[in-house]
Write an enzyme that holds these catalytic residues in place. Structure first.
Site, mmCIF file in Angstrom:
data_model
loop_
_atom_site.group_PDB
_atom_site.id
_atom_site.type_symbol
_atom_site.label_atom_id
_atom_site.label_comp_id
_atom_site.label_asym_id
_atom_site.label_seq_id
_atom_site.Cartn_x
_atom_site.Cartn_y
_atom_site.Cartn_z
ATOM 1 N N ARG A 103 48.344 32.260 47.065
ATOM 2 C CA ARG A 103 47.960 31.403 45.956
ATOM 3 C C ARG A 103 49.173 31.164 45.070
ATOM 4 O O ARG A 103 49.832 32.116 44.652
ATOM 5 C CB ARG A 103 46.880 32.149 45.174
ATOM 6 C CG ARG A 103 45.940 31.291 44.425
ATOM 7 C CD ARG A 103 44.769 32.120 43.958
ATOM 8 N NE ARG A 103 45.133 33.147 43.001
ATOM 9 C CZ ARG A 103 44.352 33.504 41.988
ATOM 10 N NH1 ARG A 103 43.185 32.914 41.811
ATOM 11 N NH2 ARG A 103 44.713 34.440 41.163
ATOM 12 N N THR A 107 49.744 26.866 39.904
ATOM 13 C CA THR A 107 48.677 25.876 40.128
ATOM 14 C C THR A 107 47.379 26.510 40.616
ATOM 15 O O THR A 107 46.326 25.874 40.586
ATOM 16 C CB THR A 107 49.116 24.865 41.207
ATOM 17 O OG1 THR A 107 49.271 25.587 42.445
ATOM 18 C CG2 THR A 107 50.440 24.198 40.858
ATOM 19 N N ASP A 201 44.949 42.689 41.535
ATOM 20 C CA ASP A 201 45.445 42.002 42.733
ATOM 21 C C ASP A 201 45.150 42.877 43.959
ATOM 22 O O ASP A 201 45.743 43.946 44.130
ATOM 23 C CB ASP A 201 46.951 41.761 42.587
ATOM 24 C CG ASP A 201 47.493 40.928 43.734
ATOM 25 O OD1 ASP A 201 47.279 41.323 44.910
ATOM 26 O OD2 ASP A 201 48.116 39.891 43.479
ATOM 27 N N ASP A 204 48.155 43.808 46.279
ATOM 28 C CA ASP A 204 49.041 44.806 45.669
ATOM 29 C C ASP A 204 48.386 46.186 45.673
ATOM 30 O O ASP A 204 49.036 47.200 45.932
ATOM 31 C CB ASP A 204 49.369 44.421 44.225
ATOM 32 C CG ASP A 204 50.360 43.267 44.148
ATOM 33 O OD1 ASP A 204 50.875 42.854 45.210
ATOM 34 O OD2 ASP A 204 50.609 42.781 43.030
HETATM 35 C C1 PRP Z 1 44.234 36.679 46.936
HETATM 36 C C2 PRP Z 1 42.969 36.988 47.696
HETATM 37 C C3 PRP Z 1 42.530 35.624 48.162
HETATM 38 C C4 PRP Z 1 42.960 34.731 47.018
HETATM 39 C C5 PRP Z 1 41.750 34.418 46.190
HETATM 40 O O1 PRP Z 1 45.293 36.519 47.792
HETATM 41 O O2 PRP Z 1 43.149 37.904 48.728
HETATM 42 O O3 PRP Z 1 43.127 35.222 49.373
HETATM 43 O O4 PRP Z 1 43.909 35.477 46.244
HETATM 44 O O5 PRP Z 1 42.065 33.498 45.228
HETATM 45 P P1 PRP Z 1 41.411 32.040 45.196
HETATM 46 O O6 PRP Z 1 39.957 32.207 45.468
HETATM 47 O O7 PRP Z 1 41.711 31.589 43.793
HETATM 48 O O8 PRP Z 1 42.107 31.184 46.220
HETATM 49 P P2 PRP Z 1 46.785 36.212 47.260
HETATM 50 O O9 PRP Z 1 47.015 34.736 47.207
HETATM 51 O O10 PRP Z 1 47.033 36.984 46.013
HETATM 52 O O11 PRP Z 1 47.687 36.758 48.433
HETATM 53 P P3 PRP Z 1 47.848 38.251 48.993
HETATM 54 O O12 PRP Z 1 46.599 38.567 49.762
HETATM 55 O O13 PRP Z 1 49.052 38.143 49.876
HETATM 56 O O14 PRP Z 1 48.065 39.188 47.845
HETATM 57 N N1 URA Z 2 43.250 37.480 43.901
HETATM 58 C C1 URA Z 2 43.161 38.814 43.650
HETATM 59 O O1 URA Z 2 43.681 39.645 44.419
HETATM 60 N N2 URA Z 2 42.489 39.201 42.557
HETATM 61 C C2 URA Z 2 41.896 38.344 41.713
HETATM 62 O O2 URA Z 2 41.276 38.775 40.733
HETATM 63 C C3 URA Z 2 42.011 36.961 41.988
HETATM 64 C C4 URA Z 2 42.694 36.567 43.094
#
Ligand code: PRP
Ligand code: URA
Length: 214
Positions: A103, A107, A201, A204
């Site tokens: 994400r 944006t 997150d 993380d």
């Molecule tokens: C997180 C989560 C989803 C997304 C959700 O991933 O695992 O994929 O955010 O957010 P949304 O519903 O607003 O699209 P992230 O983009 O943080 O990547 P990561 O799994 O590599 O930490």
């Molecule tokens: N992605 C995450 O990992 N946590 C949130 O709360 C939103 C998006």
């Protein structure tokens, strides 16, 4: 879209442990695996099966076996990877495809950086794994991807969702061939697109790279 919200004390207990800010990555990974196993029970309710005749030591028995084409499990990298082990233990004969999505922090739009899926998904039931459904941008894009390749149904398993994300999936995918199974639906998203109260997150926390949340 069909929404199934788990209403189960064991799931609530494990989610509460997962949410605690001091839960270690090791415990977070274990709880994530246990939670997906519990949610997968509901998510696989409509798994397609065929009749099969087997011999027990006593008699012939007509039972069920997973239909072809085999279901496909699709973890969304990175955080969805934490759910893969639990899911594939329950569905050992399912195949696995990968979608890498990140994400954009400004944006909040998803960027697809990796894709390793079968070209043709005609008639396949796809089980998407992602712990967090926040704005819904990532899941909506993943669902679109799978339908473009011919998937017949998409079943998403998420641990925590925001009402905004649920509404987005409902709006983008109103048909009955999308199901979202979620542990709990939280209060709202904050200005940074994080689920409140959520768990921070998920990627993380799973992989131990969490810094302070400001
Ligand atoms: C997180 C989560 C989803 C997304 C959700 O991933 O695992 O994929 O955010 O957010 P949304 O519903 O607003 O699209 P992230 O983009 O943080 O990547 P990561 O799994 O590599 O930490
Ligand atoms: N992605 C995450 O990992 N946590 C949130 O709360 C939103 C998006």
């Amino acid at each position: 879209m069909r929404l199934h919200q788990a209403n189960h004390p064991l799931i609530s207990h494990k989610l509460t442990e997962l949410r605690k800010k001091n839960t270690s990555s090791a415990t977070f990974r274990l709880l994530t695996e246990e939670l997906v196993t519990l949610l997968a029970y509901e998510a696989s309710r409509d798994l397609r099966t065929d009749e099969v005749v087997v011999e027990t030591p006593v008699a012939e028995y007509t039972g069920k076996t997973t239909s072809l084409p085999l279901p496909l499990i699709v973890p969304i990298l990175r955080a969805g990877l934490g759910m893969l082990n639990g899911m594939s233990k329950l569905m050992p004969n399912a195949e696995v495809g990968f979608l890498g999505m990140l994400r954009n922090e400004e944006t909040l739009e998803p960027v697809t950086y990796a894709e390793r899926l079968p070209e043709d998904l005609t008639g396949r039931q796809c089980y998407v794994l992602d712990p967090m459904l926040a704005t819904g941008g990532s899941l909506s894009a993943a669902i679109e991807y799978l339908f473009r390749r011919g998937a017949s149904d998409v079943i998403a398993i998420c641990l925590i969702a925001a009402p905004e994300g649920v509404a987005r999936i409902e709006r983008d995918h109103p048909n009955g061939n999308v199901t979202v199974v979620v542990g709990e639906v939280d209060s709202h998203l904050n200005e940074k697109g994080y689920i409140v109260p959520g768990l921070g997150d998920a990627g993380d926390r799973l992989y131990g790279t969490a810094g302070p949340l400001d």
